[in-house]
Design a protein around this motif. Structure first.
Motif, PDB file in Angstrom:
ATOM      1  N   LEU A   1      68.585  46.463  73.258  1.00  0.00           N
ATOM      2  CA  LEU A   1      68.460  47.268  74.357  1.00  0.00           C
ATOM      3  C   LEU A   1      67.949  46.475  75.752  1.00  0.00           C
ATOM      4  O   LEU A   1      68.507  46.840  76.972  1.00  0.00           O
ATOM      5  CB  LEU A   1      67.265  48.163  74.054  1.00  0.00           C
ATOM      6  CG  LEU A   1      67.555  49.407  72.999  1.00  0.00           C
ATOM      7  CD1 LEU A   1      66.349  50.234  73.095  1.00  0.00           C
ATOM      8  CD2 LEU A   1      68.562  50.217  73.610  1.00  0.00           C
ATOM      9  N   ARG A   2      67.537  45.357  75.475  1.00  0.00           N
ATOM     10  CA  ARG A   2      66.636  44.731  76.534  1.00  0.00           C
ATOM     11  C   ARG A   2      68.049  44.155  77.544  1.00  0.00           C
ATOM     12  O   ARG A   2      67.617  44.291  78.909  1.00  0.00           O
ATOM     13  CB  ARG A   2      66.163  43.318  76.022  1.00  0.00           C
ATOM     14  CG  ARG A   2      64.680  43.781  75.896  1.00  0.00           C
ATOM     15  CD  ARG A   2      64.091  42.346  75.322  1.00  0.00           C
ATOM     16  NE  ARG A   2      63.140  42.898  74.049  1.00  0.00           N
ATOM     17  CZ  ARG A   2      63.289  42.451  72.833  1.00  0.00           C
ATOM     18  NH1 ARG A   2      64.135  41.553  72.648  1.00  0.00           N
ATOM     19  NH2 ARG A   2      62.302  42.842  71.972  1.00  0.00           N
TER      20      ARG A   2
ATOM     21  N   PRO B   1      73.781  49.339  83.365  1.00  0.00           N
ATOM     22  CA  PRO B   1      74.244  50.873  83.225  1.00  0.00           C
ATOM     23  C   PRO B   1      75.775  50.879  82.860  1.00  0.00           C
ATOM     24  O   PRO B   1      75.976  51.856  82.356  1.00  0.00           O
ATOM     25  CB  PRO B   1      74.043  51.031  84.909  1.00  0.00           C
ATOM     26  CG  PRO B   1      72.989  50.256  85.508  1.00  0.00           C
ATOM     27  CD  PRO B   1      72.960  48.775  84.747  1.00  0.00           C
ATOM     28  N   GLU B   2      76.462  50.040  83.298  1.00  0.00           N
ATOM     29  CA  GLU B   2      77.890  49.979  82.881  1.00  0.00           C
ATOM     30  C   GLU B   2      77.854  49.955  81.139  1.00  0.00           C
ATOM     31  O   GLU B   2      78.726  50.625  80.558  1.00  0.00           O
ATOM     32  CB  GLU B   2      78.706  48.624  83.483  1.00  0.00           C
ATOM     33  CG  GLU B   2      78.876  48.923  84.844  1.00  0.00           C
ATOM     34  CD  GLU B   2      77.660  48.361  85.669  1.00  0.00           C
ATOM     35  OE1 GLU B   2      76.651  47.701  85.381  1.00  0.00           O
ATOM     36  OE2 GLU B   2      77.599  48.714  86.813  1.00  0.00           O
ATOM     37  N   ALA B   3      77.174  48.814  80.780  1.00  0.00           N
ATOM     38  CA  ALA B   3      77.074  49.011  79.225  1.00  0.00           C
ATOM     39  C   ALA B   3      76.485  50.181  78.573  1.00  0.00           C
ATOM     40  O   ALA B   3      76.844  50.582  77.696  1.00  0.00           O
ATOM     41  CB  ALA B   3      76.105  47.517  78.853  1.00  0.00           C
ATOM     42  N   ILE B   4      75.623  50.884  79.393  1.00  0.00           N
ATOM     43  CA  ILE B   4      75.037  52.182  78.865  1.00  0.00           C
ATOM     44  C   ILE B   4      76.222  53.119  78.799  1.00  0.00           C
ATOM     45  O   ILE B   4      76.332  53.685  77.868  1.00  0.00           O
ATOM     46  CB  ILE B   4      73.736  52.404  79.543  1.00  0.00           C
ATOM     47  CG1 ILE B   4      72.609  51.461  79.222  1.00  0.00           C
ATOM     48  CG2 ILE B   4      73.450  53.800  79.098  1.00  0.00           C
ATOM     49  CD1 ILE B   4      71.527  51.691  80.328  1.00  0.00           C
TER      50      ILE B   4
ATOM     51  N   GLY C   1      81.372  54.837  73.069  1.00  0.00           N
ATOM     52  CA  GLY C   1      81.636  54.221  72.114  1.00  0.00           C
ATOM     53  C   GLY C   1      80.893  54.658  70.634  1.00  0.00           C
ATOM     54  O   GLY C   1      80.779  55.790  70.256  1.00  0.00           O
ATOM     55  N   SER C   2      80.009  53.486  70.345  1.00  0.00           N
ATOM     56  CA  SER C   2      79.221  53.896  69.104  1.00  0.00           C
ATOM     57  C   SER C   2      78.277  55.101  69.292  1.00  0.00           C
ATOM     58  O   SER C   2      77.733  55.765  68.477  1.00  0.00           O
ATOM     59  CB  SER C   2      78.460  52.545  68.602  1.00  0.00           C
ATOM     60  OG  SER C   2      77.460  52.225  69.431  1.00  0.00           O
TER      61      SER C   2
ATOM     62  N   LEU D   1      63.809  56.722  77.261  1.00  0.00           N
ATOM     63  CA  LEU D   1      63.489  57.997  76.732  1.00  0.00           C
ATOM     64  C   LEU D   1      64.472  58.450  75.668  1.00  0.00           C
ATOM     65  O   LEU D   1      65.567  57.426  75.538  1.00  0.00           O
ATOM     66  CB  LEU D   1      63.593  59.062  77.885  1.00  0.00           C
ATOM     67  CG  LEU D   1      64.748  59.714  78.128  1.00  0.00           C
ATOM     68  CD1 LEU D   1      64.897  60.815  78.881  1.00  0.00           C
ATOM     69  CD2 LEU D   1      65.703  58.721  79.002  1.00  0.00           C
ATOM     70  N   PRO D   2      64.369  59.199  74.527  1.00  0.00           N
ATOM     71  CA  PRO D   2      65.240  59.532  73.736  1.00  0.00           C
ATOM     72  C   PRO D   2      66.440  60.165  74.265  1.00  0.00           C
ATOM     73  O   PRO D   2      66.399  60.901  75.205  1.00  0.00           O
ATOM     74  CB  PRO D   2      64.514  60.409  72.814  1.00  0.00           C
ATOM     75  CG  PRO D   2      63.243  60.228  73.135  1.00  0.00           C
ATOM     76  CD  PRO D   2      62.988  59.771  74.444  1.00  0.00           C
ATOM     77  N   SER D   3      67.884  59.568  74.054  1.00  0.00           N
ATOM     78  CA  SER D   3      68.928  59.762  74.850  1.00  0.00           C
ATOM     79  C   SER D   3      70.135  60.135  73.700  1.00  0.00           C
ATOM     80  O   SER D   3      71.035  60.273  74.375  1.00  0.00           O
ATOM     81  CB  SER D   3      69.394  59.051  75.960  1.00  0.00           C
ATOM     82  OG  SER D   3      69.377  57.552  75.168  1.00  0.00           O
TER      83      SER D   3
END
Ligand code: COA
Length: 240
Positions: free
Chosen positions: A71-72, A76-79, A85-86, A140-142
């Motif tokens: 997570l660290r 934004p692109e990776a998110i 994806g997964s 936050l939970p997403s």
């Protein structure tokens, strides 16, 4: 059975598929790699041809949530890429046509709880520890955590749990309606399997359509929900 040390194991127990997270040394933290394996497992023939599915983390832990080491470094692109994806795995579980049961013990945190909430039924033993720690990490939970909790518990309890990142136990979860049953210690998997086998006796089209109607009714007006029930009934009539 496909036996794996780290990854996702898919086994058949009669007509029930048992999907087990196998990354116990990291408390089944849901890395993107593990999520990809889970995504593949949920699309595998053993799952798609089953009449019910049990998802578990095994005998000591369900899952301590998203892999905090990954997570660290997320941009934004990776998110955005993650959700394409997964990150789809939670909705894949929720979207399975057959009934699903989560068998929980130990930590069931963050993404682990979100995964469990994506199942139709949840059973846990007294060692289960639930919570959504994300706000404490500055996020936050997403993966459906807020969306599902707010429908199941309402905004007040959801605020209490999510804003305070509050941990809670199986007795509270059962009282609030989040758990179907609390089992004796160590009996979570056996009980989940028993429930899943019970469900295999019911007609699959009725289960599949009813699951969809319940989801749609949760976000519809009363009138629309009634209409959906009746249309679905008409479509199901004489399918068995
Ligand atoms: N992501 C990545 N690794 C995790 C993890 C997670 N969410 N949760 C646990 N692990 C790893 C630990 O780093 C540790 O690895 P190591 O042995 O290589 O150091 C191993 O799993 C065991 O965890 P540990 O912290 O030693 O166990 P514990 O019993 O002392 O504490 C928790 C358990 C669940 C309280 C603690 O691990 C924790 O807080 N994890 C993070 C939970 C979280 O915030 N999840 C939501 C993320 S959005």
């Amino acid at each position: 059975m496909t036996a794996v040390e780290v990854g996702v194991e898919v086994a058949a127990d009669g007509e029930v598929a048992v999907v087990t997270l196998r990354r116990e040394r990291k408390l089944n933290a849901l890395s993107t790699g593990l999520e990809h394996e889970l995504l593949a497992a949920l699309g595998s023939a053993r799952v798609t041809t089953s009449r019910a599915v049990v998802v578990t983390g095994g005998g000591t832990v369900f899952s301590a949530g998203a892999d905090v080491d990954e997570l660290r470094d997320m941009t934004p692109e990776a998110i955005a890429e993650y959700y394409r994806g997964s990150g789809r795995v939670y909705e894949r579980l929720a979207g399975l046509p057959q009934p699903t049961v989560a068998a929980i013990t130990g930590y069931c945190l963050g993404g682990g709880l979100e995964l469990a909430l994506a199942a139709d039924l949840r059973v846990a033993d007294p060692r289960a520890v639930f919570g959504l720690p994300e706000v404490g990490l500055g996020i936050l939970p997403s993966s459906g955590g807020i969306a599902r909790l707010v429908r199941a518990l309402g905004p007040a309890r959801t605020r209490d749990l999510v804003l305070r990142a509050r941990r809670f136990g199986p007795d509270q979860a059962e009282r609030w309606g989040l758990l179907t049953e609390v089992t004796e210690t160590g009996e979570h998997l056996a009980r989940a399997l028993a429930l899943a086998h019970e469900l295999t006796a019911l007609p699959p089209p009725a289960l599949a359509v009813t699951k969809q109607v319940i989801d749609a009714a949760a976000e519809s007006s009363h009138h629309t929900a009634l209409l959906l029930e009746r249309l679905a009934y008409t479509a199901l009539h004489r399918t068995t």
